[in-house]
Scaffold this active site. Structure first.
Site, short mmCIF file in Angstrom:
data_model
loop_
_atom_site.label_atom_id
_atom_site.label_comp_id
_atom_site.label_asym_id
_atom_site.label_seq_id
_atom_site.Cartn_x
_atom_site.Cartn_y
_atom_site.Cartn_z
N ASN A 72 13.04 -21.82 -5.66
CA ASN A 72 12.10 -20.81 -6.13
C ASN A 72 12.72 -19.46 -6.43
O ASN A 72 12.02 -18.47 -6.60
CB ASN A 72 10.98 -20.63 -5.09
CG ASN A 72 10.14 -21.88 -4.94
OD1 ASN A 72 10.02 -22.66 -5.88
ND2 ASN A 72 9.55 -22.07 -3.77
N ASN A 116 7.21 -25.56 -1.71
CA ASN A 116 6.19 -24.62 -1.24
C ASN A 116 5.11 -24.29 -2.26
O ASN A 116 4.73 -23.13 -2.43
CB ASN A 116 6.86 -23.34 -0.73
CG ASN A 116 7.48 -23.56 0.64
OD1 ASN A 116 7.02 -24.40 1.41
ND2 ASN A 116 8.54 -22.83 0.94
N THR A 164 17.07 -24.78 5.15
CA THR A 164 16.00 -24.36 4.26
C THR A 164 15.32 -25.60 3.68
O THR A 164 15.85 -26.72 3.75
CB THR A 164 16.53 -23.51 3.10
OG1 THR A 164 17.46 -24.32 2.34
CG2 THR A 164 17.23 -22.26 3.60
N THR A 165 14.15 -25.38 3.09
CA THR A 165 13.46 -26.49 2.44
C THR A 165 14.34 -27.12 1.37
O THR A 165 14.40 -28.34 1.22
CB THR A 165 12.13 -26.01 1.83
OG1 THR A 165 11.30 -25.47 2.86
CG2 THR A 165 11.40 -27.15 1.14
N GLY A 166 15.05 -26.28 0.60
CA GLY A 166 15.91 -26.80 -0.45
C GLY A 166 17.00 -27.71 0.08
O GLY A 166 17.27 -28.77 -0.50
N TYR A 184 13.38 -12.59 -5.19
CA TYR A 184 13.51 -13.65 -4.18
C TYR A 184 12.79 -14.91 -4.65
O TYR A 184 13.35 -16.01 -4.61
CB TYR A 184 12.94 -13.16 -2.85
CG TYR A 184 12.91 -14.20 -1.76
CD1 TYR A 184 14.04 -14.93 -1.42
CD2 TYR A 184 11.73 -14.45 -1.06
CE1 TYR A 184 14.01 -15.89 -0.41
CE2 TYR A 184 11.69 -15.40 -0.05
CZ TYR A 184 12.82 -16.12 0.26
OH TYR A 184 12.78 -17.07 1.25
N HIS A 185 11.55 -14.77 -5.09
CA HIS A 185 10.79 -15.85 -5.71
C HIS A 185 10.50 -15.50 -7.16
O HIS A 185 10.21 -14.35 -7.47
CB HIS A 185 9.45 -16.08 -5.00
CG HIS A 185 9.58 -16.67 -3.64
ND1 HIS A 185 8.65 -16.43 -2.63
CD2 HIS A 185 10.51 -17.49 -3.09
CE1 HIS A 185 9.01 -17.08 -1.55
NE2 HIS A 185 10.14 -17.73 -1.80
N HIS A 240 17.29 -18.80 8.56
CA HIS A 240 18.14 -19.54 7.62
C HIS A 240 19.45 -18.80 7.37
O HIS A 240 19.57 -17.61 7.60
CB HIS A 240 17.41 -19.74 6.30
CG HIS A 240 16.09 -20.43 6.43
ND1 HIS A 240 15.95 -21.67 7.00
CD2 HIS A 240 14.83 -20.03 6.07
CE1 HIS A 240 14.68 -22.02 6.98
NE2 HIS A 240 13.99 -21.06 6.43
#
Length: 375
Positions: A162, A185, A294-296, A329-330, A346
């Site tokens: 993201n 997310n 992290t999710t990634g 950031y996003h 993270h």
């Protein structure tokens, strides 16, 4: 006798110090039930440390100067444009898959299954071990009977992070050409389709997203916005980490209730209790000293199980892009984040360095600039 007592005390203190040093890895190994993991797993990324001081890497994008993370001057990345030079290393990809399988099996760990739990069962949260939750009827109803990835295999997979580096990348069309597309997310796609694409096969949803992006569903307007986003998934896998921390319980239940009440066409999945520690254990064993993946990184680790070739987009944990321009950031909001903050759960720049090294070796392709053919 007194001398012997002191000797025993000294030995006990020594053992305690050793235990504290290795407690983190020991806990992981215990939880994933792999007593031989540390000694038997050969690193698939064994060149990470030997390359940690290298500044140059081949990543798709425009020709830039060196990129410096101004929040941490020790992290610098010179990125050269040469997407045509990237070649997939099938041998390395298979080796990584085999080694990760010693820690986890994505086909099984992607979700708890209905046959393993029943309503009322008590679960200890992963990060709040002293806190528990009871499996609700709604959660039980939404547990899959079989793994949503059972016997699945894809030629190419895109994992879309993201980062604001996606803006003006023109990567949307390329992303949508992949066999399987993973997003993180519940990130919006319609308004950013040119850069991020539209196709979604699996999307994650941390419970905190409900608070941050949908105002904790305080009124009908926000509930409708969430419903629209969920309906837009149209049969995709919705991956909800329901067992991480106590604070997410109500938000998970709100989402579960909405899905059931409105018959939303999604395939829900709730990751196994061992998944996060198993993933972290794999990377720690390979000397990538992350705090919490992290999710990634979680998605990449899972994807090695069912994807031949893996392509990453929107992974860029730095405040400046290749040309020293600010990066959000996003891509879709104005949230700020301290990439190198000690308080962060993270270690994003470290994860990026590991992924960059795997890109260099051909295990994955990392895109941080404009995609080929973007105008």
């Amino acid at each position: 006798m007194q001398l012997q007592f002191r000797s025993w005390m000294l030995a006990a203190l020594t053992l305690l110090v050793v235990f504290l040093i290795f407690a983190d890895i020991s806990e992981i190994e215990e939880e994933i039930g792999n007593s031989g993991g540390r000694g038997t797993i050969r690193s698939a990324v064994n060149s990470l440390h030997s390359k940690s001081n290298r500044a140059e890497v081949v990543i798709n994008g425009s020709s830039p100067p060196a990129v410096a993370d101004r929040s941490n001057e020790s992290l610098k990345h010179n990125i050269q444009p040469a997407s045509s030079k990237w070649r997939h290393n099938q041998t390395l990809s298979l080796r990584i898959r085999k080694q990760i399988l010693k820690f986890l099996d994505a086909e099984k760990d992607i979700s708890v299954l209905k046959g393993t739990l029943k309503p009322g069962d008590i679960i200890h949260y992963i990060f709040d071990r002293d806190s528990t939750m009871n499996v609700s009827q709604n959660l039980y109803e939404l547990l899959p009977r079989t793994s949503p990835l059972k016997n699945k295999h894809f030629q190419t997979c895109a994992i879309v992070g993201n980062s604001g580096v996606l803006l003006n990348s023109g990567c949307g069309q390329e992303i949508d050409t992949h066999s399987f597309v993973i997003r993180c997310n519940l990130a919006p796609v319609q308004e950013y389709a040119r850069d991020v694409g539209l196709k979604t096969d699996l999307v994650t949803m941390n419970p905190s997203v409900i608070q941050r992006a949908f105002e904790d569903l305080v009124n009908a307007t926000w509930r409708e916005k969430l419903l629209q986003r969920l309906h837009g998934l149209n049969g995709s896998i919705l991956w909800i980490p329901a067992f991480m921390a106590r604070g997410g319980k109500e938000r998970v239940e709100w989402v579960n209730a909405l899905i059931l009440k409105h018959h939303v066409n999604v395939r829900t999945a709730y990751p196994s209790l061992r998944l996060l520690h198993a993933v972290r254990g794999y990377w720690l064993t390979n000397k990538v000293h992350i705090k919490r993946p992290t999710t990634g990184l979680l998605m990449y680790t899972l994807a090695t199980r069912f994807c031949n070739q893996i392509y990453l987009y929107g992974f860029w944990p730095f405040p400046l892009d290749q040309n020293q321009n600010p990066v959000k950031y996003h891509y879709y909001d104005s949230l700020k984040y301290g990439y190198t903050s000690q308080a962060s759960p993270h270690t994003m720049p470290l994860e990026f360095k590991a992924l960059k090294s795997l890109h260099e070796q051909g295990a994955l392709k990392l895109t941080v600039g404009q995609c080929d053919g973007a105008t």
